[in-house]
Design a protein around this motif. Structure first.
Motif, PDB file in Angstrom:
ATOM      1  N   SER A 167      -6.086  11.686 -16.333  1.00  0.00           N
ATOM      2  CA  SER A 167      -5.010  11.062 -15.166  1.00  0.00           C
ATOM      3  C   SER A 167      -5.197  11.834 -13.998  1.00  0.00           C
ATOM      4  O   SER A 167      -5.118  11.264 -12.862  1.00  0.00           O
ATOM      5  CB  SER A 167      -3.611  11.398 -15.704  1.00  0.00           C
ATOM      6  N   GLU A 168      -5.727  13.089 -13.792  1.00  0.00           N
ATOM      7  CA  GLU A 168      -5.650  13.873 -12.486  1.00  0.00           C
ATOM      8  C   GLU A 168      -7.058  13.371 -11.867  1.00  0.00           C
ATOM      9  O   GLU A 168      -7.198  13.209 -10.742  1.00  0.00           O
ATOM     10  CB  GLU A 168      -5.852  15.497 -12.763  1.00  0.00           C
ATOM     11  N   TRP A 169      -8.015  13.145 -12.725  1.00  0.00           N
ATOM     12  CA  TRP A 169      -9.508  12.609 -11.979  1.00  0.00           C
ATOM     13  C   TRP A 169      -9.276  11.211 -11.568  1.00  0.00           C
ATOM     14  O   TRP A 169      -9.497  10.900 -10.314  1.00  0.00           O
ATOM     15  CB  TRP A 169     -10.487  12.579 -13.171  1.00  0.00           C
ATOM     16  N   VAL A 170      -8.362  10.445 -12.284  1.00  0.00           N
ATOM     17  CA  VAL A 170      -8.246   9.130 -11.513  1.00  0.00           C
ATOM     18  C   VAL A 170      -7.335   9.321 -10.344  1.00  0.00           C
ATOM     19  O   VAL A 170      -7.632   8.450  -9.354  1.00  0.00           O
ATOM     20  CB  VAL A 170      -7.087   8.176 -12.657  1.00  0.00           C
ATOM     21  N   ILE A 171      -6.478  10.013 -10.350  1.00  0.00           N
ATOM     22  CA  ILE A 171      -5.467  10.247  -9.143  1.00  0.00           C
ATOM     23  C   ILE A 171      -6.279  10.593  -7.978  1.00  0.00           C
ATOM     24  O   ILE A 171      -6.467  10.346  -6.783  1.00  0.00           O
ATOM     25  CB  ILE A 171      -4.154  11.047  -9.430  1.00  0.00           C
ATOM     26  N   THR A 172      -7.148  11.796  -8.200  1.00  0.00           N
ATOM     27  CA  THR A 172      -8.116  12.357  -7.448  1.00  0.00           C
ATOM     28  C   THR A 172      -8.963  11.532  -6.746  1.00  0.00           C
ATOM     29  O   THR A 172      -9.222  11.492  -5.665  1.00  0.00           O
ATOM     30  CB  THR A 172      -8.828  13.446  -8.017  1.00  0.00           C
ATOM     31  N   ILE A 173      -9.810  10.549  -7.391  1.00  0.00           N
ATOM     32  CA  ILE A 173     -10.635   9.518  -6.942  1.00  0.00           C
ATOM     33  C   ILE A 173      -9.773   8.617  -6.092  1.00  0.00           C
ATOM     34  O   ILE A 173     -10.377   8.350  -5.011  1.00  0.00           O
ATOM     35  CB  ILE A 173     -11.136   8.908  -8.324  1.00  0.00           C
ATOM     36  N   LEU A 174      -8.649   8.153  -6.601  1.00  0.00           N
ATOM     37  CA  LEU A 174      -7.713   7.288  -5.680  1.00  0.00           C
ATOM     38  C   LEU A 174      -7.700   8.005  -4.309  1.00  0.00           C
ATOM     39  O   LEU A 174      -7.761   7.125  -3.277  1.00  0.00           O
ATOM     40  CB  LEU A 174      -6.649   6.948  -6.444  1.00  0.00           C
ATOM     41  N   PHE A 181       0.899  -1.189   0.107  1.00  0.00           N
ATOM     42  CA  PHE A 181       0.187  -0.179  -0.042  1.00  0.00           C
ATOM     43  C   PHE A 181       0.836   1.382   0.217  1.00  0.00           C
ATOM     44  O   PHE A 181       0.711   2.130  -0.790  1.00  0.00           O
ATOM     45  CB  PHE A 181      -0.898  -0.086   1.302  1.00  0.00           C
ATOM     46  N   ASP A 182       1.798   1.303   0.688  1.00  0.00           N
ATOM     47  CA  ASP A 182       2.778   2.386   0.763  1.00  0.00           C
ATOM     48  C   ASP A 182       3.619   2.581  -0.463  1.00  0.00           C
ATOM     49  O   ASP A 182       3.850   3.734  -0.761  1.00  0.00           O
ATOM     50  CB  ASP A 182       3.858   2.208   2.042  1.00  0.00           C
ATOM     51  N   VAL A 183       3.792   1.260  -1.224  1.00  0.00           N
ATOM     52  CA  VAL A 183       4.594   1.780  -2.404  1.00  0.00           C
ATOM     53  C   VAL A 183       3.676   2.478  -3.440  1.00  0.00           C
ATOM     54  O   VAL A 183       3.973   3.201  -4.215  1.00  0.00           O
ATOM     55  CB  VAL A 183       5.288   0.236  -3.023  1.00  0.00           C
ATOM     56  N   ILE A 184       2.438   1.859  -3.509  1.00  0.00           N
ATOM     57  CA  ILE A 184       1.416   2.450  -4.524  1.00  0.00           C
ATOM     58  C   ILE A 184       1.207   3.624  -4.267  1.00  0.00           C
ATOM     59  O   ILE A 184       0.975   4.515  -5.220  1.00  0.00           O
ATOM     60  CB  ILE A 184       0.157   1.410  -4.446  1.00  0.00           C
ATOM     61  N   LEU A 185       0.843   4.101  -2.862  1.00  0.00           N
ATOM     62  CA  LEU A 185       0.620   5.398  -2.443  1.00  0.00           C
ATOM     63  C   LEU A 185       1.809   6.252  -2.811  1.00  0.00           C
ATOM     64  O   LEU A 185       1.563   7.574  -3.446  1.00  0.00           O
ATOM     65  CB  LEU A 185       0.286   5.593  -0.891  1.00  0.00           C
ATOM     66  N   ILE A 216       4.117   6.111  -5.436  1.00  0.00           N
ATOM     67  CA  ILE A 216       4.118   6.107  -6.729  1.00  0.00           C
ATOM     68  C   ILE A 216       2.981   6.983  -7.281  1.00  0.00           C
ATOM     69  O   ILE A 216       3.003   7.968  -8.128  1.00  0.00           O
ATOM     70  CB  ILE A 216       3.775   4.675  -7.593  1.00  0.00           C
ATOM     71  N   ALA A 217       1.760   7.078  -6.570  1.00  0.00           N
ATOM     72  CA  ALA A 217       0.531   8.000  -7.119  1.00  0.00           C
ATOM     73  C   ALA A 217       0.990   9.283  -6.518  1.00  0.00           C
ATOM     74  O   ALA A 217       0.680  10.292  -7.303  1.00  0.00           O
ATOM     75  CB  ALA A 217      -0.828   7.376  -6.208  1.00  0.00           C
ATOM     76  N   ILE A 218       1.686   9.624  -5.472  1.00  0.00           N
ATOM     77  CA  ILE A 218       1.950  10.931  -5.015  1.00  0.00           C
ATOM     78  C   ILE A 218       2.843  11.352  -6.089  1.00  0.00           C
ATOM     79  O   ILE A 218       2.766  12.698  -6.429  1.00  0.00           O
ATOM     80  CB  ILE A 218       2.467  10.929  -3.731  1.00  0.00           C
ATOM     81  N   ILE A 219       3.950  10.597  -6.716  1.00  0.00           N
ATOM     82  CA  ILE A 219       4.971  11.300  -7.626  1.00  0.00           C
ATOM     83  C   ILE A 219       4.340  11.515  -8.822  1.00  0.00           C
ATOM     84  O   ILE A 219       4.721  12.576  -9.393  1.00  0.00           O
ATOM     85  CB  ILE A 219       5.962  10.138  -7.469  1.00  0.00           C
ATOM     86  N   LEU A 220       3.423  10.528  -9.112  1.00  0.00           N
ATOM     87  CA  LEU A 220       2.659  10.765 -10.469  1.00  0.00           C
ATOM     88  C   LEU A 220       1.773  12.200 -10.230  1.00  0.00           C
ATOM     89  O   LEU A 220       1.988  12.706 -11.266  1.00  0.00           O
ATOM     90  CB  LEU A 220       1.804   9.649 -10.851  1.00  0.00           C
ATOM     91  N   SER A 221       1.187  12.373  -9.257  1.00  0.00           N
ATOM     92  CA  SER A 221       0.262  13.568  -9.166  1.00  0.00           C
ATOM     93  C   SER A 221       1.134  14.820  -9.266  1.00  0.00           C
ATOM     94  O   SER A 221       0.686  15.886  -9.746  1.00  0.00           O
ATOM     95  CB  SER A 221      -0.316  13.377  -7.777  1.00  0.00           C
ATOM     96  N   ILE A 222       2.260  14.634  -8.526  1.00  0.00           N
ATOM     97  CA  ILE A 222       3.181  16.073  -8.676  1.00  0.00           C
ATOM     98  C   ILE A 222       3.697  16.262 -10.131  1.00  0.00           C
ATOM     99  O   ILE A 222       3.628  17.460 -10.518  1.00  0.00           O
ATOM    100  CB  ILE A 222       4.370  15.775  -7.785  1.00  0.00           C
ATOM    101  N   ILE A 223       4.283  15.160 -10.599  1.00  0.00           N
ATOM    102  CA  ILE A 223       4.287  15.197 -12.138  1.00  0.00           C
ATOM    103  C   ILE A 223       3.385  15.723 -12.909  1.00  0.00           C
ATOM    104  O   ILE A 223       3.600  16.741 -13.706  1.00  0.00           O
ATOM    105  CB  ILE A 223       4.933  13.903 -12.726  1.00  0.00           C
ATOM    106  N   LEU A 224       2.227  15.445 -12.735  1.00  0.00           N
ATOM    107  CA  LEU A 224       1.112  15.930 -13.465  1.00  0.00           C
ATOM    108  C   LEU A 224       0.515  17.389 -13.296  1.00  0.00           C
ATOM    109  O   LEU A 224       0.659  18.069 -14.451  1.00  0.00           O
ATOM    110  CB  LEU A 224      -0.212  15.185 -13.100  1.00  0.00           C
TER     111      LEU A 224
END
Length: 282
Positions: free
Chosen positions: A62-69, A28-32, A34-42
């Motif tokens: 992509s932003e909506w997917v990460i926001t929902i996540l 869970f921490d690894v997935i979170l 990666i999601a944080i890094i992707l969010s910042i890149i976006l």
């Protein structure tokens, strides 16, 4: 019967979200992470007009997917603790909320031209980078060192401010308005800029006495920079020694998080929270 089924389910989900000692928690921490890094890149890519014009639809989806996540993550964190208000009003709880809501706000007010400035709230998602601190092991010692040295650093900064006021006042008396030192606040500003070795160059002394004082301030500035570094380094070394001592005494700390008060750093095998006394596995 239904109540007995809910408790293990919430307990397991709490362990996955708030702890990292289990394989599921680490995943869970690894997935979170990666999601944080992707969010910042976006967020960064969205600020590049040429890239945004070409890939706007992809960025938006992509932003909506990460926001929902992150919305699901925020809700899960609330329902797995015994005192949701404690999490919601905590530092990371506020960060989680602020970094998730701007996308929804932009959806509600996106069609109103006068409120287009609300899109700037999307930049709040950059605050997710602060959550990365929770997943870097050595950062705990650094945070502890900063907390332990905050009183010393506060006294040091207060002393620096006093020096800036004194030297700024002296420079105002020596140079005067002709050299650009139009007031004491302006002179104090110049002194702070000089002490911190920034040196914008917008104001400079022209008299020999003023240049001599400026030389003293600049040399003093290099010494001042080393003081807070030494304070934090000493505290960090102390924290490191404490960790080594705990390991020698076989007093290990794990990532267990109390479901009642969200306290962490419990000893291995601990059954009760060291802060509130509640059981760690309700």
């Amino acid at each position: 019967m239904s109540e007995t089924k809910k408790i293990p389910w919430r307990t397991r989900l709490h362990e996955i979200i708030y702890e990292a000692d289990t394989p599921a928690g680490k995943l869970f921490d690894v997935i979170l992470f990666i999601a944080i890094i992707l969010s910042i890149i976006l967020v960064m890519l969205e600020s590049v007009n040429s890239f945004d014009d070409k890939y706007h639809e992809f960025l938006n989806i992509s932003e909506w997917v990460i926001t929902i996540l992150f919305s699901f993550e925020y809700i899960a964190r609330i329902i797995t603790v015994k005192r949701p208000i404690k999490y919601i009003t905590s530092f990371y709880g506020i960060i989680d909320l602020l970094s998730t809501t701007p996308k929804y706000i932009s959806l509600l007010f996106g069609g109103i031209h006068a409120l287009a400035a609300l899109r700037a709230l999307r930049l709040l998602r950059v605050f997710r980078i602060l959550k990365l601190v929770r997943y870097l092991g050595a950062s705990n010692m650094l945070v502890s060192a900063l907390k332990a040295s905050r009183a010393k650093i506060s006294v040091f900064l207060f002393a620096v401010l006093i020096l800036a006021i004194i030297f700024g006042t002296l420079m105002y008396l020596i140079e005067g308005e002709e050299s650009g030192f139009t007031s004491i606040p302006t002179s104090v500003y110049w002194c702070i800029v000089t002490l911190t070795t920034v040196g914008f160059g917008d104001i400079a002394p022209i008299t020999p006495a003023g240049q001599l004082l400026a030389t003293i301030i600049m040399v003093l500035g290099y010494g001042i920079i080393a003081v807070p570094t030494g304070i934090v380094s000493a505290e960090y070394t102390s924290q490191n020694k404490n960790n080594i001592l705990r390991k020698k005494n076989k007093v290990a700390l794990n990532s267990q998080s109390c479901a009642y008060c969200l306290a962490e750093n419990h000893k291995d095998g601990a059954k009760y929270c060291h802060q509130c006394g509640h059981g760690l596995h309700p």
